[in-house]
Design an enzyme around this catalytic site. Sequence first.
Site, short mmCIF file in Angstrom:
data_model
loop_
_atom_site.label_atom_id
_atom_site.label_comp_id
_atom_site.label_asym_id
_atom_site.label_seq_id
_atom_site.Cartn_x
_atom_site.Cartn_y
_atom_site.Cartn_z
N ASP A 1 1.11 -7.43 2.23
CA ASP A 1 1.17 -6.25 2.07
C ASP A 1 2.62 -5.94 1.96
O ASP A 1 3.32 -5.02 2.83
CB ASP A 1 0.42 -5.49 3.19
CG ASP A 1 0.40 -3.78 2.87
OD1 ASP A 1 0.94 -3.49 1.71
OD2 ASP A 1 -0.47 -3.42 3.68
N HIS B 1 0.85 -1.21 -0.02
CA HIS B 1 -0.07 -0.08 0.07
C HIS B 1 1.05 1.34 -0.05
O HIS B 1 0.33 2.30 -0.09
CB HIS B 1 -1.11 -0.16 1.12
CG HIS B 1 -0.53 0.45 2.32
ND1 HIS B 1 -0.17 -0.51 3.45
CD2 HIS B 1 -0.32 1.51 3.11
CE1 HIS B 1 0.18 0.09 4.54
NE2 HIS B 1 0.24 1.27 4.40
N SER C 1 4.16 2.45 8.35
CA SER C 1 3.81 1.36 7.22
C SER C 1 5.17 1.24 6.36
O SER C 1 5.87 2.00 5.89
CB SER C 1 2.93 2.01 6.08
OG SER C 1 1.72 1.93 6.72
N1 ARG Z 1 -4.58 0.85 7.23
C1 ARG Z 1 -3.25 0.80 6.61
C2 ARG Z 1 -2.09 2.03 7.00
O1 ARG Z 1 -2.75 2.94 7.53
C3 ARG Z 1 -3.31 0.92 5.12
C4 ARG Z 1 -3.54 -0.22 4.42
C5 ARG Z 1 -4.24 0.26 2.87
N2 ARG Z 1 -5.35 -0.73 2.76
C6 ARG Z 1 -6.59 -0.53 2.52
N3 ARG Z 1 -7.34 -1.34 2.58
N4 ARG Z 1 -6.79 0.72 2.29
O2 ARG Z 1 -1.05 1.88 7.09
#
Ligand code: ARG
Length: 720
Positions: A224, A86, A655
């Site tokens: 991911d 992501h 991330s």
């Molecule tokens: N929640 C994750 C983060 O903020 C991002 C994941 C992106 N995936 C999604 N389904 N929007 O690091």
Amino acid sequence: MRKFSLLLFALSFIFSKAATPPDEGMWLPILLGNNESEMKAKGCKLTAEQIYSINNSSIKDAIVWFGGGCTGEVMSNEGLVFTNHHCGYGSINELRFSKGKERDLLEDGYWAKSKNEEISAPSLSVAFVREMRDITTLVQEKLVGVNESQRATKLQEIYKSLIADATKENKYEGLIREFFSGNAYYLFLMERYTDIRLVGTPPWSIGKFGGETDNWMWPRHTGDFSVWRVYANKDNKPAKYSADNVPYTPKHFLPISIKGYKPGDFTMIMGFPGSTKRYEFSKGIQYRTDIFDPHAVAERRIRLDEWKVAMNESKENNQRLNASYAGLANYWKNWDGEKRDLLKNNTSETKKIQEAEFEKWAADKPEYSTLIGDMNTLYNSYMPIAIQIPLTLNEGLMAPKLVSLALSLSILDTLLSKNDTAGIRKMTNQLKANDSTIYSTFIASADKRIFSRLLNYYYQNCPKEQRLEFITKILSKYKGATTLESFQKYAEMVYSKSFLGSKEKFDAFLTNPTLKKLRKDPAYIHLSAISTNYIIKYKPTIDLFNAKNSTLSRLYIKGLMEMQKGKAFYPDANSTLRLTYGAIEDYDPKDAIKYLYYTTLDGAMEKYIPGDEEFNLPKGLVDLYHNKEYGRYAMKDGKMPVAFLTNNDITGGNSGSPVLNAEGELIGLAFDGNWEAMSGNYNFDSKLKRTICVDVRYVLFCIDKLGGASNIINELKIIQ
Ligand code: ARG
């Protein structure tokens, strides 16, 4: 409740030994010596010097700020970088058809089988932290006698000159950030590499498995990750893309452990957390729960719903919007959970109690005695208009693409009025160069519906006395059975008449721009009415609030440090390099439910819905699962691990960060937080807050068994 080391507030921050090992805290690597004994006690086998060293190569040399909003780590001697899927999919999206119309790299995944097959990603860059310096005294000396309304401007001047000084004899980028709301300042020297190439990515159905349904959730089964390479010139220095560039040789790269882990095992995460507000005032929490979160969530829902309609209309629309959709949906869900948890945890009340204690302590200290009262007074005058932030700015009236495009033309307006031909040419060239990107996510029909619905949302939710007259007038001019219908009629006019309504019309305007055309444009008129009103009526008050609030916050943290001698204070996240340490740990989300600390491919198969938008899986993976072709990446029981949990303290920006074991070997990549602890930016709930990580064994399995990219595997240092 806090249980960690002692920090004394003096001119700089001096730490001493702690009683119990902390999990909370995003620590500055430069001060890690102070955490060393705690880290040892928790099982860490590395010294602070091995993690962060000025003179020798250390783990920090393997960590990059990836694309400005994420973290990545160098995994080989040839500049190979891992980060999240992501974090990379925006760029992969731009490259998705670079191997021909028939091959969709984002959808199907991609593996370069040699360096020649790597794909340059022009919009990406990564930056290494070469050095950090405590410059608190330097900055504070220059701030003597500067009052709060001038402070921000003065700080910019100070930063500029200090950065110029620090980068005189090198090619680094200087970055100065304030810590503890301005009680400390650090300078970072960053080296930015701009020739970054895509090496590999799993298919979307793995990288994004679970979609929005599983986002922020455990148990999780998302692969991911994505793989990139940093290129440098012959001297190993940053250079623009060139076929002559060579893979970057890092000062350090991370070895990988595929030995696995168990609860309680030491873990640490190094990366660039974006923003937390752990020392926020009670009223600031109220602003989130009562004003910002609910409105921003409702407004994003409008955008998401209309985009979804467009995405369902055609595959092309889907391809154009899905990466942006995921980005938008990410914080839509986050803010919704944040509001719920701040309310559930009574965070504002807890902060109020702390403020009352502070007030008691401060009663006989002139520097602090009026602080809490002043804060309440300040907020009382600000709260009534604070709603303008979510209603007017980027989540509200400014959110439609057409309006944000119009906003970018206000500079052109100034240039045209001044007849600045050189400036006009520069600006129009710039806009032309970017307009394909800008219009790639502009789908007029959806944007038009968003435009009218957001206007209606504003109209319904803005206090009557604050309603912009321009918007009320639309209602009398465009008659409809409902206010929404009126706004729809108005939107029809704006979108059909504005030259911003399509790339072709916009290009035609840019070829021969005139002030008359610009100022006659209904989208520009609309934008001007909104922004002028905001600038005149609200901006001065909001700016003043921000300046005063930052003065009070600075004083509050300073006071708290004096009041709570014996407690440790770590600075809020601010997109600078931090380290958090803790352990592998599961949690109990609800009464009668226990969550295990890891997931396996069995769970992905349980969720698998062939052809589904969120829960599909590539056939290749399903086959590998049925044949149990996991090779050396399986756990002892023969299962394939996918994700795991730690209790490290992270937030957005982390991330892609490496999750390291006691030896400093990579065991996974951090990629998410969990649904039961969504107020984590304001309070750390050690019982519930977890970091969700993708297991490196799953990453390697996907690269090796699914992708067949043994070239990548051979580059890595794998410890079994
Ligand atoms: N929640 C994750 C983060 O903020 C991002 C994941 C992106 N995936 C999604 N389904 N929007 O690091």
